[in-house]
Design a protein around this motif. Structure first.
Motif, short mmCIF file in Angstrom:
data_model
loop_
_atom_site.label_atom_id
_atom_site.label_comp_id
_atom_site.label_asym_id
_atom_site.label_seq_id
_atom_site.Cartn_x
_atom_site.Cartn_y
_atom_site.Cartn_z
N CYS A 7 0.55 -1.22 0.15
CA CYS A 7 0.24 -0.21 0.14
C CYS A 7 1.10 1.04 0.06
N VAL A 57 -13.36 -1.83 -4.75
CA VAL A 57 -12.27 -1.85 -4.59
C VAL A 57 -11.20 -2.83 -5.97
N LYS A 111 -2.53 -6.32 -2.20
CA LYS A 111 -3.36 -5.67 -1.29
C LYS A 111 -4.55 -5.30 -2.78
N PHE A 113 -7.24 -2.26 -2.24
CA PHE A 113 -7.66 -0.50 -2.99
C PHE A 113 -8.65 -0.28 -2.65
N GLU A 114 -8.93 0.83 -2.16
CA GLU A 114 -10.45 2.16 -3.22
C GLU A 114 -9.87 2.56 -3.76
N GLU A 118 -6.47 5.28 -2.55
CA GLU A 118 -5.19 4.00 -1.87
C GLU A 118 -4.72 5.14 -1.32
N ASP A 119 -4.68 6.37 -0.23
CA ASP A 119 -4.95 6.62 0.84
C ASP A 119 -5.70 6.72 1.49
N ASN A 121 -7.69 4.07 2.02
CA ASN A 121 -8.20 2.44 2.33
C ASN A 121 -7.60 1.84 2.16
N CYS A 122 -7.02 0.94 2.48
CA CYS A 122 -5.65 -0.24 1.77
C CYS A 122 -5.17 -1.39 2.69
N GLU A 124 -2.89 -4.88 2.72
CA GLU A 124 -2.72 -6.42 1.84
C GLU A 124 -2.12 -7.93 2.50
#
Length: 219
Positions: A7, A57, A111, A113-114, A118-119, A121-122, A124
């Motif tokens: 992420c 996602v 991973k 992520f949204e 990504e910053d 919701n992420c 892994e």
């Protein structure tokens, strides 16, 4: 060993470090599975949305050489909507490169992520991967037909390139080109391929002037 940051900002939930908004569970491959160079690694990942909103996602998976600290292959899924409290399965297929050093250690990193966030919701997960080169393995790397469009009674040439990606020298290798509808059945002379990464580990076989039957249907 230096592991990559999957992420971009580490695991985050609603923009805060840590948390479990997107829980990643690698279902396949298992830790006991073994792969060889040239194999297709089928990856199945379950992602659960533990947040308080629906999210689009994306899942990204990459094969990482832990000794060289290098990503050697990666793949990304399409975006799926996961409702809050629900989960979705993602299926990806990653080709294991031929020219890897199987004496190194490898891991699969995944991973989720949204999309475009990504910053915020992420999540892994990592899984170690066992890569071994097989004793006997020849890969066809390219097939070329010239010309590519044909008509009845015309002829064409075929070129087949191959490489020995195994650890053993292969004697008496034969290439067969056949198609029942086109009434084609050609067999090459025998050839020898050195073990992988030796000078003579690849070769090209050519079949010339193969004629298409006059009563062949279009298709």
């Amino acid at each position: 060993k230096v592991e990559p940051r999957m992420c971009s900002d580490g695991v985050v939930s609603d923009g805060v470090s840590g948390g479990d908004n997107l829980r990643v569970d690698i279902r396949d491959p298992s830790s006991s599975d073994r792969f060889a160079p040239g194999d297709d690694m089928e990856i199945k990942v379950n992602v659960k949305n533990n947040g308080d909103k629906d999210m689009d996602v994306i899942v990204s998976a990459f094969l990482f050489d832990l000794d060289q600290n290098d990503v050697i292959e990666e793949i990304e899924s399409d975006s799926l909507e996961i409702q809050d409290g629900k989960s979705e399965d993602y299926k990806l297929s990653l080709k294991v490169p031929v020219d890897i050093d199987v004496n190194n250690e490898f891991a699969l990193f995944v991973k989720a992520f949204e999309e475009d966030e990504e910053d915020r919701n992420c999540g892994e997960q990592r899984r170690d991967v066992d890569l071994r080169r097989e004793s006997h393995s020849i890969q066809i790397t390219r097939i070329t037909f010239t010309p590519s469009t044909l008509s009845c009674t015309t002829s064409f040439d075929a070129s087949i390139e191959m490489q020995n990606i195994g650890t053993s020298e292969e004697d008496d290798v034969i290439v067969r080109l056949f198609d029942d509808v086109l009434e084609i059945d050609k067999i090459s002379n025998t050839l020898t391929l050195d073990e992988f990464d030796k000078k003579g580990d690849s070769a090209t076989v050519r079949f010339r002037d193969i004629t298409i039957p006059k009563d062949t249907a279009a298709g």
